[in-house]
Write a protein that holds these residues in place. Structure first.
Motif, PDB file in Angstrom:
ATOM      1  N   ALA A 205       5.983 -58.177 -89.048  1.00 22.84           N
ATOM      2  CA  ALA A 205       5.373 -58.106 -87.722  1.00 22.84           C
ATOM      3  C   ALA A 205       6.052 -59.023 -86.710  1.00 22.84           C
ATOM      4  O   ALA A 205       6.019 -58.773 -85.510  1.00 22.84           O
ATOM      5  CB  ALA A 205       3.894 -58.455 -87.825  1.00 22.84           C
TER       6      ALA A 205
ATOM      7  N   GLY B  91       5.023 -56.214 -84.651  1.00 18.73           N
ATOM      8  CA  GLY B  91       3.584 -56.166 -84.926  1.00 18.73           C
ATOM      9  C   GLY B  91       2.762 -55.683 -83.743  1.00 18.73           C
ATOM     10  O   GLY B  91       1.652 -55.170 -83.913  1.00 18.73           O
TER      11      GLY B  91
ATOM     12  N   VAL C 178      -0.299 -51.485 -81.964  1.00 18.80           N
ATOM     13  CA  VAL C 178      -1.540 -51.817 -81.263  1.00 18.80           C
ATOM     14  C   VAL C 178      -1.719 -50.915 -80.046  1.00 18.80           C
ATOM     15  O   VAL C 178      -2.737 -50.242 -79.896  1.00 18.80           O
ATOM     16  CB  VAL C 178      -1.572 -53.314 -80.869  1.00 18.80           C
ATOM     17  CG1 VAL C 178      -2.836 -53.635 -80.083  1.00 18.80           C
ATOM     18  CG2 VAL C 178      -1.475 -54.190 -82.103  1.00 18.80           C
TER      19      VAL C 178
ATOM     20  N   VAL D 262       0.663 -49.048 -91.780  1.00 21.15           N
ATOM     21  CA  VAL D 262       0.617 -50.409 -91.249  1.00 21.15           C
ATOM     22  C   VAL D 262      -0.051 -51.291 -92.312  1.00 21.15           C
ATOM     23  O   VAL D 262      -1.100 -50.934 -92.848  1.00 21.15           O
ATOM     24  CB  VAL D 262      -0.201 -50.439 -89.928  1.00 21.15           C
ATOM     25  CG1 VAL D 262      -0.418 -51.870 -89.458  1.00 21.15           C
ATOM     26  CG2 VAL D 262       0.498 -49.618 -88.833  1.00 21.15           C
ATOM     27  N   ARG D 263       0.593 -52.406 -92.632  1.00 23.01           N
ATOM     28  CA  ARG D 263      -0.002 -53.375 -93.565  1.00 23.01           C
ATOM     29  C   ARG D 263      -0.661 -54.457 -92.723  1.00 23.01           C
ATOM     30  O   ARG D 263      -0.018 -55.036 -91.832  1.00 23.01           O
ATOM     31  CB  ARG D 263       1.120 -53.972 -94.431  1.00 23.01           C
ATOM     32  CG  ARG D 263       0.641 -54.973 -95.461  1.00 23.01           C
ATOM     33  CD  ARG D 263       1.839 -55.496 -96.259  1.00 23.01           C
ATOM     34  NE  ARG D 263       1.436 -56.593 -97.113  1.00 23.01           N
ATOM     35  CZ  ARG D 263       0.980 -56.449 -98.350  1.00 23.01           C
ATOM     36  NH1 ARG D 263       0.890 -55.248 -98.883  1.00 23.01           N
ATOM     37  NH2 ARG D 263       0.629 -57.505 -99.055  1.00 23.01           N
ATOM     38  N   ALA D 264      -1.943 -54.695 -92.958  1.00 23.08           N
ATOM     39  CA  ALA D 264      -2.671 -55.613 -92.084  1.00 23.08           C
ATOM     40  C   ALA D 264      -3.671 -56.428 -92.877  1.00 23.08           C
ATOM     41  O   ALA D 264      -4.135 -56.007 -93.940  1.00 23.08           O
ATOM     42  CB  ALA D 264      -3.401 -54.813 -91.008  1.00 23.08           C
TER      43      ALA D 264
ATOM     44  N   CYS E 149      -4.845 -44.950 -88.238  1.00 21.92           N
ATOM     45  CA  CYS E 149      -4.567 -45.835 -87.092  1.00 21.92           C
ATOM     46  C   CYS E 149      -5.080 -45.267 -85.767  1.00 21.92           C
ATOM     47  O   CYS E 149      -5.128 -45.987 -84.763  1.00 21.92           O
ATOM     48  CB  CYS E 149      -3.070 -46.126 -86.978  1.00 21.92           C
ATOM     49  SG  CYS E 149      -2.395 -46.968 -88.421  1.00 21.92           S
TER      50      CYS E 149
ATOM     51  N   PHE F  81      -6.525 -50.395 -83.248  1.00 21.65           N
ATOM     52  CA  PHE F  81      -6.317 -51.850 -83.143  1.00 21.65           C
ATOM     53  C   PHE F  81      -6.672 -52.398 -81.756  1.00 21.65           C
ATOM     54  O   PHE F  81      -6.950 -53.580 -81.612  1.00 21.65           O
ATOM     55  CB  PHE F  81      -4.863 -52.217 -83.500  1.00 21.65           C
ATOM     56  CG  PHE F  81      -4.432 -51.678 -84.837  1.00 21.65           C
ATOM     57  CD1 PHE F  81      -4.992 -52.166 -86.007  1.00 21.65           C
ATOM     58  CD2 PHE F  81      -3.490 -50.653 -84.932  1.00 21.65           C
ATOM     59  CE1 PHE F  81      -4.611 -51.654 -87.246  1.00 21.65           C
ATOM     60  CE2 PHE F  81      -3.102 -50.139 -86.156  1.00 21.65           C
ATOM     61  CZ  PHE F  81      -3.670 -50.637 -87.317  1.00 21.65           C
TER      62      PHE F  81
ATOM     63  N   TYR G 160      -8.185 -56.448 -87.422  1.00 23.77           N
ATOM     64  CA  TYR G 160      -6.979 -56.518 -88.260  1.00 23.77           C
ATOM     65  C   TYR G 160      -5.906 -57.435 -87.672  1.00 23.77           C
ATOM     66  O   TYR G 160      -5.715 -57.473 -86.458  1.00 23.77           O
ATOM     67  CB  TYR G 160      -6.344 -55.126 -88.387  1.00 23.77           C
ATOM     68  CG  TYR G 160      -7.192 -54.144 -89.144  1.00 23.77           C
ATOM     69  CD1 TYR G 160      -7.256 -54.187 -90.531  1.00 23.77           C
ATOM     70  CD2 TYR G 160      -7.924 -53.170 -88.471  1.00 23.77           C
ATOM     71  CE1 TYR G 160      -8.033 -53.268 -91.229  1.00 23.77           C
ATOM     72  CE2 TYR G 160      -8.700 -52.252 -89.160  1.00 23.77           C
ATOM     73  CZ  TYR G 160      -8.747 -52.307 -90.550  1.00 23.77           C
ATOM     74  OH  TYR G 160      -9.514 -51.409 -91.227  1.00 23.77           O
TER      75      TYR G 160
ATOM     76  N   ILE H 254      -1.925 -57.563 -87.959  1.00 25.89           N
ATOM     77  CA  ILE H 254      -0.828 -56.737 -88.486  1.00 25.89           C
ATOM     78  C   ILE H 254       0.250 -57.617 -89.124  1.00 25.89           C
ATOM     79  O   ILE H 254       0.701 -58.593 -88.521  1.00 25.89           O
ATOM     80  CB  ILE H 254      -0.279 -55.823 -87.376  1.00 25.89           C
ATOM     81  CG1 ILE H 254      -1.391 -54.827 -87.003  1.00 25.89           C
ATOM     82  CG2 ILE H 254       1.001 -55.105 -87.818  1.00 25.89           C
ATOM     83  CD1 ILE H 254      -1.149 -54.016 -85.777  1.00 25.89           C
TER      84      ILE H 254
ATOM     85  N   VAL I 249       4.985 -53.304 -90.534  1.00 27.96           N
ATOM     86  CA  VAL I 249       4.853 -51.908 -90.118  1.00 27.96           C
ATOM     87  C   VAL I 249       5.928 -51.113 -90.850  1.00 27.96           C
ATOM     88  O   VAL I 249       7.086 -51.559 -90.948  1.00 27.96           O
ATOM     89  CB  VAL I 249       5.007 -51.756 -88.581  1.00 27.96           C
ATOM     90  CG1 VAL I 249       4.716 -50.323 -88.168  1.00 27.96           C
ATOM     91  CG2 VAL I 249       4.085 -52.720 -87.837  1.00 27.96           C
TER      92      VAL I 249
END
Ligand code: EPU
Length: 360
Positions: free
Chosen positions: A99, A129, A133, A150-152, A168, A177, A185, A187, A190
């Protein structure tokens, strides 16, 4: 991880206004994030997550809690899974990106590796990151076209989550987001899926005219030529950060382009036609029309280079509110209001701001 106190936030943003963070920490790894989150939770401090600072207006009073600057790095190209058919493997290239990676550095790398899909998003300031959004978009591409997941960190569930693209909720300049799940979240990474050896996207009018000669000769520009073209176009509009140039001391587009229904669009076009004007618009989803906010600003008594004390409008693009040197957040907000009021009075449209307001 060190937690600092009273850290000025203005220098960490492109608009360069606003006060201090009560507490501030830079996060390079996921375990540091957990530690910082428990510091904030145990003291009941509000959290604010800072990325590249390119789309923010920070209040003059600053942020009363903990600001976390996400500096998680790394660009990796994971192998496609064994379940992926071979033809898909030959055409896809995956990137897993921290991110905190500078967005444009990532785009530069995709072009070198011959992955198509984000070349039109060259030269956008900020970090990776931040891109999901507000579903960053420009010149015919949006990150939602290529984001796979997305890893959050999920503050509600206190664990890391992987959100596949459909979760998302991407729309024009919007996602879960910054809407339904705002604040939930953080982030971390990604994951993008690009097309190996794909052709650049040249739909946008500015790119079509930039490449008019090549098109006439039936030549397709390369991804890296497209990247250079987008950067040149952005530069001509003051939307490429050049240190020291006051026209770049902005948060990019300050207002969203309004999306109107067929009926609202007809009403507006009629009003413009009565004044001998024609409003630029683009087709949007579901029989809607996206109209140019910059045009509305310029047809409501403002022009490029408009000065309002220490704030102003960029000399190169009517949609960019700039800090002319020593503007405060209040100066910026006062000009925002002046523009919104004038546009409303003349066109009966309330322009919606695009940047995130922090600490107001
Ligand atoms: N226009 C004016 N005056 C101006 C600039 C533009 O009247 O000063 C009119 C012209 O008719 C022009 C039209 O507006 O053809 C569109 O202008 P432009 O291509 O510059 O795009 P934009 O709609 O103003 C959007 C994004 C930008 C993105 C560009 C290029 C929004 C709010 N803004 O701007 O994104 O770079 O398209 O795709 O959607 C950002 O979000 O911060 C941003 C810079």
């Amino acid at each position: 991880m060190t937690i600092q106190e009273k850290v000025p936030l203005a220098p960490l943003t492109t608009l360069q206004v606003g006060g201090e963070a009560r507490y501030f920490a830079e996060i390079k790894r996921e375990d540091e994030l957990r530690e910082a989150v428990s510091f904030a939770t145990s003291r009941d401090l509000p959290l604010f997550i800072l990325g590249g600072g390119s789309n923010l207006v920070i209040a003059d009073s600053g942020w009363p809690g903990l600001v976390l600057r996400i500096a998680i790095g790394g660009i990796t190209t994971p192998e496609l899974s064994a379940a992926t058919p071979n033809d898909a493997k030959s055409t896809a290239v995956l990137f897993s990106v921290g991110a905190g990676v500078n967005w444009d550095d990532f785009v530069a790398q995709t072009v070198v590796q011959n992955g198509a899909g984000v070349e039109c998003l060259s030269g956008i300031p900020g970090s990776v990151g931040g891109t999901p959004v507000q579903n960053v978009g420009a010149y015919g591409q949006e990150v939602s076209d290529t984001i796979e997941s997305v890893r959050a960190f999920d503050l509600q569930q206190d664990r890391v989550a992987i959100l596949p693209k459909p979760a998302c909720g991407f729309r024009y300049r919007s996602s879960i987001f910054n809407s339904t799940e705002r604040g939930r979240y953080i982030i971390l990474r990604v994951n993008y899926r690009l097309k190996r050896g794909g052709a650049p996207n040249l739909k946008y009018a500015d790119l079509q005219s930039h490449f008019a000669t090549q098109r006439a000769e039936k030549k397709t520009p390369s991804l890296s030529e497209t990247r250079d073209a987008v950067r040149a176009i952005r530069c001509s509009k003051g939307m490429l950060i050049i240190p020291g140039d006051e026209d770049c001391r902005s948060a990019g587009s300050f207002f969203k382009n309004p999306v109107l229904s067929e009926e609202q669009f007809k009403e507006l076009s009629d009003r413009a036609a009565a004044q001998g004007l024609s409003i630029p618009s683009y087709p949007a989803l579901d029989a809607q029309h996206k109209i140019s906010a910059a045009w509305l600003v310029e047809h409501s008594g403002f022009s490029k280079g408009y000065v309002a004390g220490a704030a102003g409008i960029s000399k190169k693009h009517a949609l960019a509110i700039i800090n002319r040197g020593d503007a405060t957040a209040s100066d910026i907000v006062a000009l925002k209001k002046e523009i919104q009021d004038q546009v409303k009075a003349r066109w009966e449209i309330l322009l919606e701001p695009e940047p995130v307001f922090v600490g107001f």
